[in-house]
Design an enzyme around this catalytic site. Structure first.
Site: not given
Ligand code: NAD
Ligand code: TDX
Length: 339
Positions: A80, A123-125, A150, A154
Site C-alpha cells: 500500500f 489506482t484508477d488514476e 502522482y 503510480k
Molecule cells: P496514505 O497517504 O493515507 O498512506 C500512505 C502510507 O504510506 C503512509 O502511512 C505513509 O507513511 C507510508 N509511506 C509513504 N512513503 C513511504 C515509504 N517510502 N516507505 C514506507 N512507507 C511509506 O495513502 P492511502 O490513501 O492509504 O493509499 C494507500 C495506497 O492505495 C496507495 O498506494 C494509493 O496509491 C492507493 N490508492 C488510494 C486510493 C485513495 O482513494 N486513497 C484509491 C486507490 C488506490
Molecule cells: O478540498 C477539496 N475540494 C475539492 O473539491 C479537495 C481536497 C478536493 N476536491 C476535489 C478534487 C477531486 O476532484 O475532490 C475530488 C477528490 O479529491 P482528493 O480527495 O484529493 O482525491 P483524488 O485527487 O481524486 O485522488 C484520490 O483518489 C485516487 C486519492 O487521493 C488517490 O490516492 C487515489 O489514487
C-alpha cells in the site's frame, strides 16, 4: 500459519486493511507493518491492535537491505505504501518519484529473489480521465494515460509490476481501485477535509465548479476485495475495484455532507480549481464480481454513499483528537494555493 508484510499499513487504507485482517481473517497469524510514518502515516492508526498479532516497523520501502530481510521472512507482501495526494505532487513531485517508483522496484526485487507472493495496490488514476459525457468505464485492458505527477508515478509502479510478472514470473497480483473514503483518512483529502471543516466551524471548499466525478468506494469494500484477491485471485492478473458510484459528482458529495451535518445544502464555497484536474473516473469491476464473487456492502438507493458517509462523519466527530492537531497546518497550506 500465514504471515503478511503490509507496506504503508499506518496510512489510511493500509491501517483499515490491518484492522480488518485482525478482526475477520484469522488465517493470517501475524502482520508486520513497514511504514516510514511520513506526514500521512500515524502509529495511532494501529492503536488497540494486539502486539501478539501486529508489529509496526518504522522504515522506508526504498531501504533495500531492510526490505529484503522483511520480504524473506513473510509469506505475502501487500504493498500500500505510496505518496498518495495529487495536490502535494503538484507542489513537490520528488517524494512521489522516490517512493512510488524506487520503493516499488526495491520490493519487486526482494519478491523476485525470495520467490514470495506479492499484491500491488494501485489506482484508477493511471488511466487518466474520461469526458463528463463519456459513458465508458475503465477496465483491466484500458490503456494508461496518467495526468498528474502522482498518477504518473503510480502508472510507472504498475508497469514495473507488469514487467516483473512477464519477465521474471513473480507471483504477483494487482488491483486498481477508485477513490476511497472512510475512517482514518488524512484530512487533506476531499471528504474528511469537508467533514472536519464543518466540525471546526470552517466553510467546506469545493474546487472549481465541482462537476468532477469520482467513483467513490468505502475503504472496507476496497479491502474486502483485496482479501478476495489474496485468497482466490489468479497470479499475474489485475483486478479493477469500483462500487458503481460514477454518477455522483463532487458538488453532490459536498451537498450531501452539508445535509448530513445539518447545514444548508449550499453552505460551501467554490475555491481555486486544481491545475490539470481530472474530470471523470468510472470503474468496471465486472471481472472481480463475476470471477471472485465480490460485491460492495456500502450501497444504498440514492447516491450509494449515504450510509458510508454517515459512518465516516460519526468517526471524525468521535475522534477529534486524531485530526485536530493537523487541521491548522493543512488549511494554511491550502490557503496559500487559494484553496
Ligand atoms: P496514505 O497517504 O493515507 O498512506 C500512505 C502510507 O504510506 C503512509 O502511512 C505513509 O507513511 C507510508 N509511506 C509513504 N512513503 C513511504 C515509504 N517510502 N516507505 C514506507 N512507507 C511509506 O495513502 P492511502 O490513501 O492509504 O493509499 C494507500 C495506497 O492505495 C496507495 O498506494 C494509493 O496509491 C492507493 N490508492 C488510494 C486510493 C485513495 O482513494 N486513497 C484509491 C486507490 C488506490
Ligand atoms: O478540498 C477539496 N475540494 C475539492 O473539491 C479537495 C481536497 C478536493 N476536491 C476535489 C478534487 C477531486 O476532484 O475532490 C475530488 C477528490 O479529491 P482528493 O480527495 O484529493 O482525491 P483524488 O485527487 O481524486 O485522488 C484520490 O483518489 C485516487 C486519492 O487521493 C488517490 O490516492 C487515489 O489514487
Amino acid at each position: 500459519m500465514t504471515s503478511l508484510l503490509v507496506t504503508g499499513g499506518a496510512g489510511f487504507i493500509g491501517a483499515n486493511f490491518v484492522r480488518q485482517t485482525v478482526e475477520q481473517h484469522p488465517e493470517y497469524t501475524h502482520i508486520t507493518v513497514l511504514d516510514k510514518l511520513t506526514y500521512a502515516g500515524n502509529a495511532d492508526n494501529l492503536k488497540g491492535l494486539p502486539d501478539s498479532k501486529v508489529t509496526l516497523i518504522e522504515g522506508d520501502i526504498c531501504d533495500a537491505e531492510l526490505v529484503d530481510a522483511l520480504v524473506k521472512d513473510h509469506d505475502i507482501t501487500v504493498h500500500f505504501a505510496a505518496e498518495s495526494h495529487n495536490d502535494n505532487s503538484l507542489n513537490d513531485p520528488f517524494p512521489f518519484v522516490h517512493t512510488n517508483l524506487i520503493g516499488t522496484f526495491v520490493l519487486l526485487e526482494a519478491v523476485r529473489k525470495h520467490n514470495k507472493r506479492f499484491h500491488h495496490i494501485s489506482t484508477d488514476e493511471v488511466f487518466g480521465d474520461l469526458e463528463l459525457d463519456d459513458p465508458n468505464r475503465f477496465t483491466e485492458t484500458t490503456a494508461y494515460k496518467p495526468s498528474s505527477p502522482y498518477s504518473a508515478t503510480k502508472a510507472g509502479s504498475d508497469h514495473l509490476v507488469h514487467a516483473w510478472i512477464r519477465s521474471f514470473g513473480i507471483q504477483a497480483t494487482m488491483s486498481n481501485c477508485s477513490n476511497n473514503y472512510g475512517p482514518y483518512q488524512h484530512i487533506e483529502k476531499f471528504i474528511p477535509r469537508q467533514i472536519t471543516n464543518i466540525l471546526a466551524g470552517l466553510t467546506p471548499k469545493l474546487y472549481g465548479t465541482g462537476e468532477q466525478v469520482r467513483d467513490w468506494i468505502h475503504v472496507d469494500d476496497h479491502n474486502d476485495a483485496v482479501h478476495l484477491i489474496l485468497s482466490k485471485g489468479k497470479i499475474g492478473e489485475t483486478y479493477i475495484i469500483g462500487a458503481d458510484n460514477d454518477h455522483v459528482n463532487n458538488k453532490q458529495v459536498i451537498e450531501l455532507i452539508c445535509e448530513l451535518m445539518d447545514l444548508d445544502a449550499n453552505a460551501y464555497e467554490h475555491v481555486a480549481d486544481r491545475p490539470g484536474h481530472d474530470m471523470r473516473y468510472a470503474m468496471d469491476s465486472t471481472k472481480l464480481r463475476t470471477e471472485l464473487g465480490w460485491a460492495p456492502k456500502y450501497t444504498d438507493v440514492d447516491s450509494g454513499m449515504r450510509k458510508g458517509l454517515e459512518q465516516t462523519i460519526d468517526w471524525y466527530r468521535d475522534n477529534e483528537a486524531w485530526w485536530r492537531g493537523t487541521k491548522d497546518n493543512v488549511e494554511a497550506t491550502y490557503a496559500k494555493q487559494g484553496q
